[in-house]
Design a protein around this motif. Structure first.
Motif, PDB file in Angstrom:
ATOM      1  N   ARG A   1       0.663  -0.322   6.617  1.00 24.38           N
ATOM      2  CA  ARG A   1      -0.474   0.605   6.601  1.00 24.38           C
ATOM      3  C   ARG A   1      -1.191   0.610   7.954  1.00 24.38           C
ATOM      4  O   ARG A   1      -1.634   1.654   8.423  1.00 24.38           O
ATOM      5  CB  ARG A   1      -1.418   0.240   5.468  1.00 24.38           C
ATOM      6  CG  ARG A   1      -2.453   1.320   5.220  1.00 24.38           C
ATOM      7  CD  ARG A   1      -3.129   1.156   3.910  1.00 24.38           C
ATOM      8  NE  ARG A   1      -4.108   0.065   4.005  1.00 24.38           N
ATOM      9  CZ  ARG A   1      -4.793  -0.406   3.000  1.00 24.38           C
ATOM     10  NH1 ARG A   1      -4.609   0.088   1.790  1.00 24.38           N
ATOM     11  NH2 ARG A   1      -5.648  -1.363   3.160  1.00 24.38           N
TER      12      ARG A   1
ATOM     13  N   GLU B   1       4.527  -4.444  -2.218  1.00 20.46           N
ATOM     14  CA  GLU B   1       3.076  -4.458  -1.973  1.00 20.46           C
ATOM     15  C   GLU B   1       2.756  -5.099  -0.627  1.00 20.46           C
ATOM     16  O   GLU B   1       1.924  -4.592   0.130  1.00 20.46           O
ATOM     17  CB  GLU B   1       2.348  -5.200  -3.106  1.00 20.46           C
ATOM     18  CG  GLU B   1       2.395  -4.516  -4.443  1.00 20.46           C
ATOM     19  CD  GLU B   1       1.674  -3.172  -4.458  1.00 20.46           C
ATOM     20  OE1 GLU B   1       0.696  -2.985  -3.702  1.00 20.46           O
ATOM     21  OE2 GLU B   1       2.103  -2.301  -5.234  1.00 20.46           O
TER      22      GLU B   1
ATOM     23  N   SER C   1       1.163  -3.051   2.599  1.00 24.35           N
ATOM     24  CA  SER C   1      -0.080  -3.514   3.209  1.00 24.35           C
ATOM     25  C   SER C   1       0.090  -3.705   4.723  1.00 24.35           C
ATOM     26  O   SER C   1      -0.751  -3.283   5.518  1.00 24.35           O
ATOM     27  CB  SER C   1      -0.521  -4.813   2.543  1.00 24.35           C
ATOM     28  OG  SER C   1      -1.705  -5.279   3.109  1.00 24.35           O
TER      29      SER C   1
ATOM     30  N   HIS D   1      -1.545   3.372  -1.685  1.00 23.98           N
ATOM     31  CA  HIS D   1      -2.287   3.416  -0.432  1.00 23.98           C
ATOM     32  C   HIS D   1      -1.946   4.752   0.224  1.00 23.98           C
ATOM     33  O   HIS D   1      -1.064   5.476  -0.236  1.00 23.98           O
ATOM     34  CB  HIS D   1      -1.877   2.267   0.500  1.00 23.98           C
ATOM     35  CG  HIS D   1      -2.054   0.901  -0.093  1.00 23.98           C
ATOM     36  ND1 HIS D   1      -3.291   0.331  -0.298  1.00 23.98           N
ATOM     37  CD2 HIS D   1      -1.150  -0.008  -0.524  1.00 23.98           C
ATOM     38  CE1 HIS D   1      -3.136  -0.878  -0.824  1.00 23.98           C
ATOM     39  NE2 HIS D   1      -1.842  -1.105  -0.972  1.00 23.98           N
ATOM     40  N   SER D   2      -2.578   5.052   1.321  1.00 18.73           N
ATOM     41  CA  SER D   2      -2.320   6.321   2.004  1.00 18.73           C
ATOM     42  C   SER D   2      -0.895   6.431   2.523  1.00 18.73           C
ATOM     43  O   SER D   2      -0.388   7.525   2.729  1.00 18.73           O
ATOM     44  CB  SER D   2      -3.301   6.501   3.159  1.00 18.73           C
ATOM     45  OG  SER D   2      -3.160   5.429   4.080  1.00 18.73           O
TER      46      SER D   2
ATOM     47  N   GLN E   1       0.495   0.145  -6.570  1.00 21.49           N
ATOM     48  CA  GLN E   1      -0.836   0.255  -5.999  1.00 21.49           C
ATOM     49  C   GLN E   1      -0.699   1.265  -4.862  1.00 21.49           C
ATOM     50  O   GLN E   1       0.026   1.039  -3.890  1.00 21.49           O
ATOM     51  CB  GLN E   1      -1.296  -1.099  -5.483  1.00 21.49           C
ATOM     52  CG  GLN E   1      -2.706  -1.071  -4.961  1.00 21.49           C
ATOM     53  CD  GLN E   1      -3.179  -2.457  -4.532  1.00 21.49           C
ATOM     54  OE1 GLN E   1      -2.442  -3.428  -4.610  1.00 21.49           O
ATOM     55  NE2 GLN E   1      -4.405  -2.521  -4.063  1.00 21.49           N
TER      56      GLN E   1
END
Length: 192
Positions: free
Chosen positions: A27, A20, A24, A44-45, A42
Motif C-alpha cells: 500500500r 494481508e 499492507s 484497502h485502496s 480486508q
C-alpha cells in the motif's frame, strides 16, 4: 526482501494472512494487489478481489432465473445442511418444488441420494430449472446423473412433450468439480 516499488501489480499470495501482510506493505508503494481466491478480504485502496462474494453470486443466479421467461418449472434439491438455502429459493419462487436428500429411516441422517421418481414426479414439460444445493460430491454426482437421464426430447408419435433441464447452484463449490461428477452430465444440463 524484494523491491516492489516499480512493480505494476501483484497477484497473490494465496493464504489470507500472507495476503494481508503483502497488501499492507504494498500500500505504501500504491501497488495493486489481486486476490485470486479470497472473497472476505480486508479491503484497502490497493486490494482487488477477483471473485465476487457468495451473496452476490446467489443474487445474480436468482436474477438470472427470474429473468428467464421460458421457465416452466423450478425445483430446489438439497441435503439437510443446505435446507435453509433451498427454503430461501422457495421464498423467491413460491411455486418451486423442494426435494431433500433421502434419510436413513433409523437415524434420520442424510444418505445423500435421491431416486429417479423423487425428481420425475415434479418435472414438467418444457424448461425446468433445478437448483442443486450441496457440498457433498457423492450427492452432486447422484443428482446430476439422475437429472441427465430425465432430459427428454419431444416425441410427436408418442405425444410426449420435451423435458429440458437446466442445472444451477447458488454455491459453486468443490462438490461440482470432483471426479465423482460427470462433466458430460454437467454439460448436458447446461450447468450454471
Amino acid at each position: 526482501d524484494n523491491d516492489f516499488e516499480n512493480i505494476d501489480a501483484v497477484i497473490g499470495p494465496l493464504t489470507p494472512k500472507n495476503f494481508e501482510n503483502a497488501a499492507s506493505e504494498l500500500r505504501k508503494y500504491n501497488v495493486p494487489i489481486i486476490s485470486p481466491i479470497g472473497t472476505n478480504l480486508q479491503l484497502h485502496s490497493n486490494v482487488f478481489q477477483s471473485r465476487p462474494s457468495d451473496d452476490l453470486l446467489k443474487s445474480k443466479i436468482i436474477s438470472f432465473v427470474r429473468a428467464d421467461t421460458l421457465v416452466s418449472n423450478i425445483i430446489a434439491i438439497s441435503d439437510t445442511k443446505n435446507r435453509e438455502v433451498a427454503n430461501s429459493i422457495k421464498r423467491e419462487f413460491n411455486h418451486a418444488a423442494l426435494i431433500e436428500s433421502r434419510k436413513d429411516k433409523e437415524t434420520g441422517k442424510d444418505e445423500y441420494y435421491v431416486s429417479v421418481d423423487d425428481i420425475k414426479n415434479v418435472l414438467k414439460p418444457g424448461k425446468n430449472i433445478v437448483f442443486l444445493e450441496t457440498e457433498n460430491g457423492g450427492f452432486a454426482s447422484n443428482v446430476t446423473s439422475v437429472l441427465a437421464s430425465l432430459i427428454q426430447k419431444e416425441n410427436k408419435e408418442e405425444k410426449e412433450a420435451a423435458i429440458d433441464i437446466v442445472l444451477v447452484t447458488t454455491n459453486n463449490n468443490a462438490a461440482f468439480e470432483g471426479d465423482n461428477v460427470s462433466n458430460e452430465h454437467l454439460s448436458k444440463l447446461q450447468f450454471h
